[in-house]
Design a protein around this motif. Structure first.
Motif, PDB file in Angstrom:
ATOM      1  N   GLU A  50       0.817  -1.210   0.000  1.00 11.73           N
ATOM      2  CA  GLU A  50       0.000   0.000   0.000  1.00 11.73           C
ATOM      3  C   GLU A  50       0.856   1.267   0.000  1.00 11.73           C
ATOM      4  O   GLU A  50       0.539   2.242  -0.674  1.00 11.73           O
ATOM      5  N   ASP A  51       1.928   1.269   0.789  1.00 10.29           N
ATOM      6  CA  ASP A  51       2.817   2.430   0.896  1.00 10.29           C
ATOM      7  C   ASP A  51       4.229   1.957   1.181  1.00 10.29           C
ATOM      8  O   ASP A  51       4.430   0.939   1.860  1.00 10.29           O
ATOM      9  N   CYS A  72      10.108   1.570   5.304  1.00  8.79           N
ATOM     10  CA  CYS A  72       8.870   1.192   5.991  1.00  8.79           C
ATOM     11  C   CYS A  72       7.824   0.851   4.932  1.00  8.79           C
ATOM     12  O   CYS A  72       7.563   1.656   4.034  1.00  8.79           O
ATOM     13  N   THR A  73       7.254  -0.341   5.037  1.00 13.04           N
ATOM     14  CA  THR A  73       6.256  -0.805   4.074  1.00 13.04           C
ATOM     15  C   THR A  73       4.941  -1.088   4.787  1.00 13.04           C
ATOM     16  O   THR A  73       4.900  -1.837   5.763  1.00 13.04           O
ATOM     17  N   ARG A  74       3.855  -0.472   4.308  1.00  9.48           N
ATOM     18  CA  ARG A  74       2.507  -0.773   4.805  1.00  9.48           C
ATOM     19  C   ARG A  74       1.861  -1.714   3.795  1.00  9.48           C
ATOM     20  O   ARG A  74       1.825  -1.408   2.602  1.00  9.48           O
ATOM     21  N   TRP A  75       1.379  -2.863   4.276  1.00  7.70           N
ATOM     22  CA  TRP A  75       0.914  -3.890   3.356  1.00  7.70           C
ATOM     23  C   TRP A  75      -0.437  -4.465   3.770  1.00  7.70           C
ATOM     24  O   TRP A  75      -0.862  -4.350   4.907  1.00  7.70           O
ATOM     25  N   THR A 121      -3.861  -6.524   7.808  1.00  7.73           N
ATOM     26  CA  THR A 121      -2.969  -5.442   7.422  1.00  7.73           C
ATOM     27  C   THR A 121      -1.780  -5.407   8.383  1.00  7.73           C
ATOM     28  O   THR A 121      -1.854  -5.918   9.508  1.00  7.73           O
ATOM     29  N   THR A 138       2.509  -3.496   9.040  1.00  9.25           N
ATOM     30  CA  THR A 138       3.601  -2.594   8.680  1.00  9.25           C
ATOM     31  C   THR A 138       4.916  -3.268   9.048  1.00  9.25           C
ATOM     32  O   THR A 138       5.036  -3.869  10.117  1.00  9.25           O
ATOM     33  N   TYR A 140       1.458  -6.480  12.904  1.00  9.44           N
ATOM     34  CA  TYR A 140       0.325  -6.871  12.071  1.00  9.44           C
ATOM     35  C   TYR A 140      -0.800  -7.410  12.951  1.00  9.44           C
ATOM     36  O   TYR A 140      -0.596  -7.739  14.121  1.00  9.44           O
TER      37      TYR A 140
END
Length: 230
Positions: free
Chosen positions: A161-162, A171-174, A197, A199, A216
């Motif tokens: 997502e980001d 940093c990955t938001r998934w 969801t 991070t 998560y």
């Protein structure tokens, strides 16, 4: 188009120049158009410095140069240097986000496809911090075993997502979506389609991921699998 200005100078008053840049950052707060600033020192000649300043465009760089604070700081910079600094103006024609690409491949290729790809993405002593695991998982082979537990229990995919990168961290938001096909933490397969969801923050060293921190919604996942009363 992104624009980069390189300012090349020689001085043995490095600490004074560094403090001068701190003053510039403070005095131009809310006014400057620069988005990134780096001061680098030549390893073979400690008096040779290069300042690299990034702007969204050439026009933004010119607006920044016209700030009275920028002009005043530049005059003080000249006084610290051995001669007039030289400028190189560069239009960026390629800007690869290499750290972000490595982390993206970790999620979309290694975790969901070929776990053999981990060897080219992680350091051998990779350290994984997952609040669900105690002690931490350390090493590529140990992580490969942890991934196998999830892959035996679910057919799943990650959607990124980001992603935000700074220095050696990404940093990955998934979003994770899977079908429960095998036993998971003692829970028999339900065939349910579930999602959660999370991070993850990764630290990289020499182009490889060496550490990861996960957050998560595992509790929510167990509820959706029917293991808990929601």
């Amino acid at each position: 188009m992104t624009f980069v200005q390189m300012i090349d100078c020689k001085t043995d008053r490095v600490e004074e120049l560094n403090r001068l840049l701190d003053i510039w950052v403070e005095q131009t707060r809310g006014k400057r158009t620069a988005t990134h600033n780096v001061l680098a020192q030549d390893r073979s000649d400690g008096t040779h410095l290069v300042e690299i300043v990034e702007f969204p465009s050439y026009e933004d760089a010119m607006r920044n140069s016209n700030l009275p604070e920028t002009d005043r700081i530049f005059q003080e910079m000249v006084a610290l240097c051995d001669g007039m600094p030289t400028f190189t103006d560069l239009e960026v024609i390629r800007d690869e986000q290499l750290h972000k690409e490595v982390c993206a491949r970790f999620f979309t290729e290694a975790l969901t496809g070929d776990p053999g790809l981990l060897d080219g993405l992680l350091t051998r002593d990779y350290h994984d911090h997952d609040p669900a695991n105690s002690p931490d998982v350390i090493g590529v082979e140990a992580l490969r075993g942890e991934i196998a537990l999830w892959r035996d229990a679910f057919d799943y995919t990650f959607t990124l997502e980001d992603q935000v990168a700074e220095g050696d961290r990404v940093c990955t938001r998934w979003t994770w979506e899977g079908t429960h096909k095998g036993e998971f933490l003692g829970l028999a397969p339900t065939g349910r389609q579930v999602s959660m969801t999370g991070t993850t923050v990764h630290r990289l060293h020499e182009g490889l991921i060496c550490e990861g921190w996960w957050q998560y919604d595992r509790l929510g996942l167990m509820g959706r699998l029917g293991a808990l009363e929601m």
